[in-house]
Design a protein around this motif. Structure first.
Motif, PDB file in Angstrom:
ATOM      1  N   VAL A 169      48.536  32.889  37.754  1.00  0.00           N
ATOM      2  CA  VAL A 169      47.140  32.837  37.340  1.00  0.00           C
ATOM      3  C   VAL A 169      46.422  34.072  37.852  1.00  0.00           C
ATOM      4  O   VAL A 169      46.553  34.441  39.025  1.00  0.00           O
ATOM      5  CB  VAL A 169      46.454  31.561  37.862  1.00  0.00           C
ATOM      6  N   VAL A 170      45.650  34.703  36.981  1.00  0.00           N
ATOM      7  CA  VAL A 170      44.798  35.835  37.341  1.00  0.00           C
ATOM      8  C   VAL A 170      43.353  35.370  37.264  1.00  0.00           C
ATOM      9  O   VAL A 170      42.920  34.813  36.250  1.00  0.00           O
ATOM     10  CB  VAL A 170      45.020  37.030  36.395  1.00  0.00           C
ATOM     11  N   ALA A 171      42.607  35.573  38.346  1.00  0.00           N
ATOM     12  CA  ALA A 171      41.218  35.135  38.412  1.00  0.00           C
ATOM     13  C   ALA A 171      40.420  36.136  39.236  1.00  0.00           C
ATOM     14  O   ALA A 171      40.970  37.060  39.833  1.00  0.00           O
ATOM     15  CB  ALA A 171      41.123  33.735  39.029  1.00  0.00           C
ATOM     16  N   LYS A 172      39.124  35.930  39.286  1.00  0.00           N
ATOM     17  CA  LYS A 172      38.282  36.830  40.070  1.00  0.00           C
ATOM     18  C   LYS A 172      38.400  36.577  41.561  1.00  0.00           C
ATOM     19  O   LYS A 172      38.102  37.461  42.367  1.00  0.00           O
ATOM     20  CB  LYS A 172      36.826  36.701  39.617  1.00  0.00           C
ATOM     21  N   ASP A 173      38.796  35.367  41.941  1.00  0.00           N
ATOM     22  CA  ASP A 173      38.962  35.048  43.363  1.00  0.00           C
ATOM     23  C   ASP A 173      40.307  34.376  43.579  1.00  0.00           C
ATOM     24  O   ASP A 173      40.860  33.745  42.672  1.00  0.00           O
ATOM     25  CB  ASP A 173      37.824  34.158  43.875  1.00  0.00           C
ATOM     26  N   ALA A 174      40.821  34.518  44.789  1.00  0.00           N
ATOM     27  CA  ALA A 174      42.175  34.050  45.075  1.00  0.00           C
ATOM     28  C   ALA A 174      42.249  32.536  45.212  1.00  0.00           C
ATOM     29  O   ALA A 174      43.280  31.932  44.904  1.00  0.00           O
ATOM     30  CB  ALA A 174      42.695  34.715  46.349  1.00  0.00           C
ATOM     31  N   ALA A 175      41.187  31.891  45.695  1.00  0.00           N
ATOM     32  CA  ALA A 175      41.221  30.435  45.837  1.00  0.00           C
ATOM     33  C   ALA A 175      41.375  29.767  44.480  1.00  0.00           C
ATOM     34  O   ALA A 175      42.159  28.818  44.321  1.00  0.00           O
ATOM     35  CB  ALA A 175      39.959  29.941  46.551  1.00  0.00           C
ATOM     36  N   SER A 176      40.632  30.238  43.477  1.00  0.00           N
ATOM     37  CA  SER A 176      40.753  29.666  42.134  1.00  0.00           C
ATOM     38  C   SER A 176      42.140  29.901  41.559  1.00  0.00           C
ATOM     39  O   SER A 176      42.751  28.996  40.970  1.00  0.00           O
ATOM     40  CB  SER A 176      39.699  30.277  41.204  1.00  0.00           C
ATOM     41  N   ALA A 177      42.651  31.121  41.719  1.00  0.00           N
ATOM     42  CA  ALA A 177      43.997  31.417  41.215  1.00  0.00           C
ATOM     43  C   ALA A 177      45.028  30.523  41.882  1.00  0.00           C
ATOM     44  O   ALA A 177      45.949  30.002  41.228  1.00  0.00           O
ATOM     45  CB  ALA A 177      44.325  32.892  41.451  1.00  0.00           C
ATOM     46  N   ASP A 178      44.896  30.325  43.179  1.00  0.00           N
ATOM     47  CA  ASP A 178      45.826  29.509  43.954  1.00  0.00           C
ATOM     48  C   ASP A 178      45.821  28.062  43.471  1.00  0.00           C
ATOM     49  O   ASP A 178      46.867  27.487  43.142  1.00  0.00           O
ATOM     50  CB  ASP A 178      45.405  29.590  45.429  1.00  0.00           C
ATOM     51  N   ALA A 179      44.641  27.462  43.406  1.00  0.00           N
ATOM     52  CA  ALA A 179      44.539  26.053  43.024  1.00  0.00           C
ATOM     53  C   ALA A 179      45.000  25.818  41.584  1.00  0.00           C
ATOM     54  O   ALA A 179      45.742  24.867  41.302  1.00  0.00           O
ATOM     55  CB  ALA A 179      43.099  25.579  43.209  1.00  0.00           C
ATOM     56  N   LEU A 180      44.573  26.673  40.668  1.00  0.00           N
ATOM     57  CA  LEU A 180      44.920  26.467  39.267  1.00  0.00           C
ATOM     58  C   LEU A 180      46.404  26.697  39.007  1.00  0.00           C
ATOM     59  O   LEU A 180      47.013  26.000  38.192  1.00  0.00           O
ATOM     60  CB  LEU A 180      44.071  27.371  38.383  1.00  0.00           C
ATOM     61  N   SER A 181      47.010  27.648  39.707  1.00  0.00           N
ATOM     62  CA  SER A 181      48.444  27.866  39.503  1.00  0.00           C
ATOM     63  C   SER A 181      49.241  26.644  39.922  1.00  0.00           C
ATOM     64  O   SER A 181      50.285  26.337  39.332  1.00  0.00           O
ATOM     65  CB  SER A 181      48.915  29.108  40.268  1.00  0.00           C
ATOM     66  N   THR A 182      48.755  25.925  40.930  1.00  0.00           N
ATOM     67  CA  THR A 182      49.411  24.683  41.349  1.00  0.00           C
ATOM     68  C   THR A 182      49.272  23.612  40.277  1.00  0.00           C
ATOM     69  O   THR A 182      50.257  22.996  39.849  1.00  0.00           O
ATOM     70  CB  THR A 182      48.810  24.189  42.667  1.00  0.00           C
ATOM     71  N   ALA A 183      48.042  23.369  39.828  1.00  0.00           N
ATOM     72  CA  ALA A 183      47.799  22.298  38.860  1.00  0.00           C
ATOM     73  C   ALA A 183      48.471  22.570  37.522  1.00  0.00           C
ATOM     74  O   ALA A 183      48.982  21.642  36.868  1.00  0.00           O
ATOM     75  CB  ALA A 183      46.295  22.123  38.664  1.00  0.00           C
ATOM     76  N   PHE A 184      48.509  23.832  37.091  1.00  0.00           N
ATOM     77  CA  PHE A 184      49.070  24.149  35.776  1.00  0.00           C
ATOM     78  C   PHE A 184      50.564  23.866  35.701  1.00  0.00           C
ATOM     79  O   PHE A 184      51.110  23.676  34.609  1.00  0.00           O
ATOM     80  CB  PHE A 184      48.791  25.603  35.415  1.00  0.00           C
TER      81      PHE A 184
END
Length: 334
Positions: free
Chosen positions: A283-298
């Motif tokens: 996941v590529v995002a503007k912040d690392a927390a969002s990228a981290d959480a979404l990559s897990t859920a996806f």
């Protein structure tokens, strides 16, 4: 200086040793740029910081401050320190006057929980512990925990039963527990970026388990982040150029409870271990927390569900490889 970082935590291809080596590289204009590189650990995973700065004293001072700050945040978020705030919360079921960072991160978790239909759920820790303890016991069945035992542990899961607000965190059900391993490394990465930006740094690559770039490299080229399904791969299957963006990769292959690799560590909060859909999800995002959480859920969603979730995150993109080896890109243009 052309650095390639390979997938989530695979910054570990670099030696995780302390110190502050000074590396020099020639820019296109021929000027010498100082790149300060620190390697160490964050939440038990290899970490690395590449900092481009002409002021040696400032660079060393900043890195020293960051090491102290990361250690402080570990005392809040770690599951493996008896003195951490998270361990205390799990032990007693509630905290009065918790650290503000813990409250802030739990608030972020609530956002991801709602946006993913409950698939990002940090309260899966009791189920994670069940699988770990099951396969750590001699002579256990290869098919995992008994269904009735698993269902009993699944009844302890549900982020909607976490009560948090001004000055308190509490569990509404008995025997609940949180893990922040699917988001805390991204949160710490973002905190390091904040420190560097506040100090005026305009070129850095931060990886505290997830990678985030400040600006471009010193020669103006984007930072390059490699994506691979296995943590120790030095030959990525994809290389992403990033400027002022964060990248996180999650994969069931990153850790398995059993030696056969059938039971991966990314758990469905309503079913426990489920069949793998992907070799990796980045996941590529503007912040690392969002990228981290979404990559897990996806990892727990089919492609159509990922697309639906991305409608809520218009600045997020996904690069994934399914179990058959077919890659796809979803969301905004990478």
């Amino acid at each position: 200086m052309d650095k390639l970082v390979t997938r989530r935590r695979a910054i570990g291809i670099f030696a995780a040793v302390g110190g502050l080596p000074l590396l020099l590289s020639e820019t296109a204009a021929g000027a010498v740029t100082s790149a300060y590189v620190w390697s160490g650990e964050a939440l038990g995973a290899p970490a690395k910081l590449i900092l481009n700065d002409h002021d040696a004293k400032r660079a060393k001072r900043l890195i020293g401050s960051i090491v102290v700050e990361v250690a402080r945040l570990e005392r809040i978020f770690s599951l493996y320190r008896d003195d951490s705030s998270l361990v205390e919360l799990n032990r007693v079921g509630g905290l009065a006057a918790p650290p503000p960072e813990l409250l802030a991160l739990i608030g972020r978790c609530s956002t991801y929980f709602e946006a993913t239909g409950g698939l990002f759920d940090p309260t899966v820790q009791p189920v994670w512990k069940l699988y770990r303890d099951h396969f750590a016991s001699p002579g256990v069945g290869e098919d995992g925990p008994d269904a009735s035992v698993l269902n009993a542990h699944l009844r302890r899961v549900g982020f909607d039963a976490v009560r948090f607000g001004s000055g308190r965190i509490a569990f509404a059900r008995p025997q609940m527990a949180l893990t922040l391993n699917g988001v805390a490394q991204g949160f710490i990465t973002d905190r390091v970026v904040e420190i560097l930006r506040d100090a005026g740094i305009t070129s850095s690559l931060v990886d505290m388990g997830e990678a985030r770039a400040i600006g471009a490299q010193s020669d103006g080229n984007p930072w390059r982040v490699g994506l691979a399904a296995y943590e120790d791969n030095s030959d990525p299957d994809m290389v992403l150029p990033i400027v002022n963006l964060a990248v996180a990769t999650s994969s069931q292959t990153g850790f398995s409870f059993d030696e056969a690799g059938r039971f991966g560590h990314i758990l469905h909060p309503r079913m426990g271990v489920v069949p793998r859909l992907y070799r990796r999800v980045s996941v590529v995002a503007k912040d690392a927390a969002s990228a981290d959480a979404l990559s897990t859920a996806f990892n727990l969603m089919d492609v159509n569900a990922i697309r639906d979730t991305l409608d809520k995150f218009p600045d997020v993109s996904v690069d994934l490889v399914d179990v058959s080896g077919i890659g796809q890109r979803l969301g905004r243009t990478l």
